[in-house]
Design an enzyme around this catalytic site. Sequence first.
Site, PDB file in Angstrom:
ATOM      1  CB  CYS A 140      24.538 -43.407  77.586  1.00 18.69           C
ATOM      2  SG  CYS A 140      25.723 -42.282  77.622  1.00 18.69           S
ATOM      3  NE  ARG A 194      29.947 -39.414  75.611  1.00 13.32           N
ATOM      4  CZ  ARG A 194      30.987 -38.650  75.482  1.00 13.32           C
ATOM      5  NH1 ARG A 194      31.990 -39.100  74.667  1.00 13.32           N
ATOM      6  NH2 ARG A 194      31.040 -37.674  76.282  1.00 13.32           N
ATOM      7  CD  GLU A 250      23.647 -35.172  81.157  1.00 11.57           C
ATOM      8  OE1 GLU A 250      24.813 -34.651  81.544  1.00 11.57           O
ATOM      9  OE2 GLU A 250      23.716 -35.368  79.971  1.00 11.57           O
ATOM     10  CG  ASP A 292      28.188 -36.828  84.111  1.00 11.45           C
ATOM     11  OD1 ASP A 292      28.620 -37.463  83.149  1.00 11.45           O
ATOM     12  OD2 ASP A 292      26.746 -36.211  84.261  1.00 11.45           O
ATOM     13  CB  SER A 307      10.759 -31.054  79.657  1.00 10.68           C
ATOM     14  OG  SER A 307       9.185 -31.368  79.888  1.00 10.68           O
ATOM     15  N   GLY A 308       9.102 -28.964  81.294  1.00  7.68           N
ATOM     16  CA  GLY A 308       8.330 -28.622  82.470  1.00  7.68           C
ATOM     17  C   GLY A 308       7.507 -29.686  83.304  1.00  7.68           C
TER      18      GLY A 308
END
Length: 594
Positions: free
Chosen positions: A2, A50, A78, A101, A359-360
């Site tokens: 968000c 959001r 998250e 959450d 993503s790495g």
Amino acid sequence: MCGIFGIVSLKSKISEEMGFKMKERLIKRGPDAQNFYISEDKRFLIGNTRLSIIDLSENANQPISNEDKSLWITSNCEIYNYKILRENLLKKGHKFKSLGDTEVILHLYEDEKENCLKKLRGMFSFAIYDEKEKELFIARDKFGIKPLYYYLDENFFIFSSEVKAIVSLNFINKDLDFEAIEGFLCFGSIPFPRTIFKNIKILEPSHYLIFKDGKLFIKKYYYLNTKDKEKNYEEIKEKLFEILKESVKLHLLSDVPVGIFLSGGIDSSSLLYFMKENKNEINSFSIKFKEREFDESNYSKIVSEKFKTNHFEYEVSAFDMKKEIENFINFMDLPTIDGFNTYFVSKIARENGMKVCISGVGADEIFCSYPSFFYIPKILKLKNLSFIFSFLKNEKLKFFSKNKSLEGAFFSIRGIFTPFNLKKILKFDSEFNPLIYIKNTIDKEKFEGSLIDKISFLELRIYMHNQLLRDTDNFSMCNSLEIRVPFVDEKVIEYTFKIPEKYKINKKILKDIMKEKLPDEILNRKKMAFFFPIKNWLKKGLRDFAEENVFKNKDIFEIKEIEKIWKKFLNDKIHWSRIWAIIILNSYLENKKL
């Protein structure tokens, strides 16, 4: 994921217009719902835009209050262990309106105040307002994945996910921070806790703040432990494999599909292996170039075919960059010399229906594969041989010869302009010292460890936090896309600092645990940095844009000195990042009308 924002007024009443202005600047971050709440006394506003990922219902829209409406929360988060935390809170009698959450954070804070931060595993920045105590609590995750900016003057305390939302308010003091500008020219990104504005700061990773009665209190709540190295290599490999496996599994928690940015390097390929253990159908996204020395598409195809992903490629040229450069600068929250890669790959992912991608980011920092891990130890070994440095033409190494320390060595690798360069090209003097900044970064953490540990930490805190994570957030969210970074999970990072350095250099242990899991072409390939061919493009397809912007700002730069730098760039006598930093800064200041 968000956009969050809020205002505390010390004197006057807050108007709805203020909320609308901030909300409008953050809609790209949250196109699914936008709301804000103003307290009855009109002294507090809290808002949210959001991007719905977990619990897609309206019940999870923010801001959210507790049962008696004494606490209000807005979050950009998250929390990957939220289900376990929620079960424990239900047992204690807490009641929930949503399945998400954010509400878990609210009730956990209700029970444990700032101690709740020790239990949250994930990426977050959030704000909780206590109506009874008239107290605002704001916190940011341990490694700074999600941003949080704040402004304070004699009338207002204001916070947001983006600087641009704060400066949308007309009464904000927009005086430039010239030390921040010098810091940007030193590193290619603005060093925390500064922003481009004097009165706007970034809350540092692993910190929380409390604002009450006009007073601001900031405290660090987490320190990285580098002690107690493990010894048995076979056991270390097994533990690391399981920790990475768990991290990826947790990062897949979502009520919408999760894709992956796939370069074909060992980092993203390893993440895809673990994703495939949990998901059958995966969308992968890659950027390709005509310039072969920058193109990784052959490798990403190999991995995609191995794991049978739905693979999407997008070829980017100088023409594409020129076409998008205005949008890129417009979306840029703070000046940065990087980010175009994230901007483009996020754009194609979103256009293909994705809301979340893996993503790495973070693997190079914790598995020691940047040039800094090889060159800094070598440079420091030679530091007493001054005559060697006197023959060098490299300005950054000459700078190191006068500052023979870890800080000087790190800056010789990561720096762009030295302070000596800046005295020539800038029309102002400032107090920013990159060496003091680097030293303070280590000292504030109370960091103990080997030389390699310290380099790893500096890469995490300075390069990853100031550049990679900031760009990742900014240029993904401007495309309404959330990016998750399993290598920056706290359990992963904490464990890698327990691994002896000899097993981490050049990703040895990552390659070993992924042996037989990934194709040999991936395990044995030479590392490539994910940069666009900007040097070539600035001389050709972007030449007009470059010449239009490089000489633009006569208030900040000595134009005759910039002309010299431009000529050196055209003759391949300096790195492209120097001229690109000047162009970006000028374009940014022009775009923001500063």
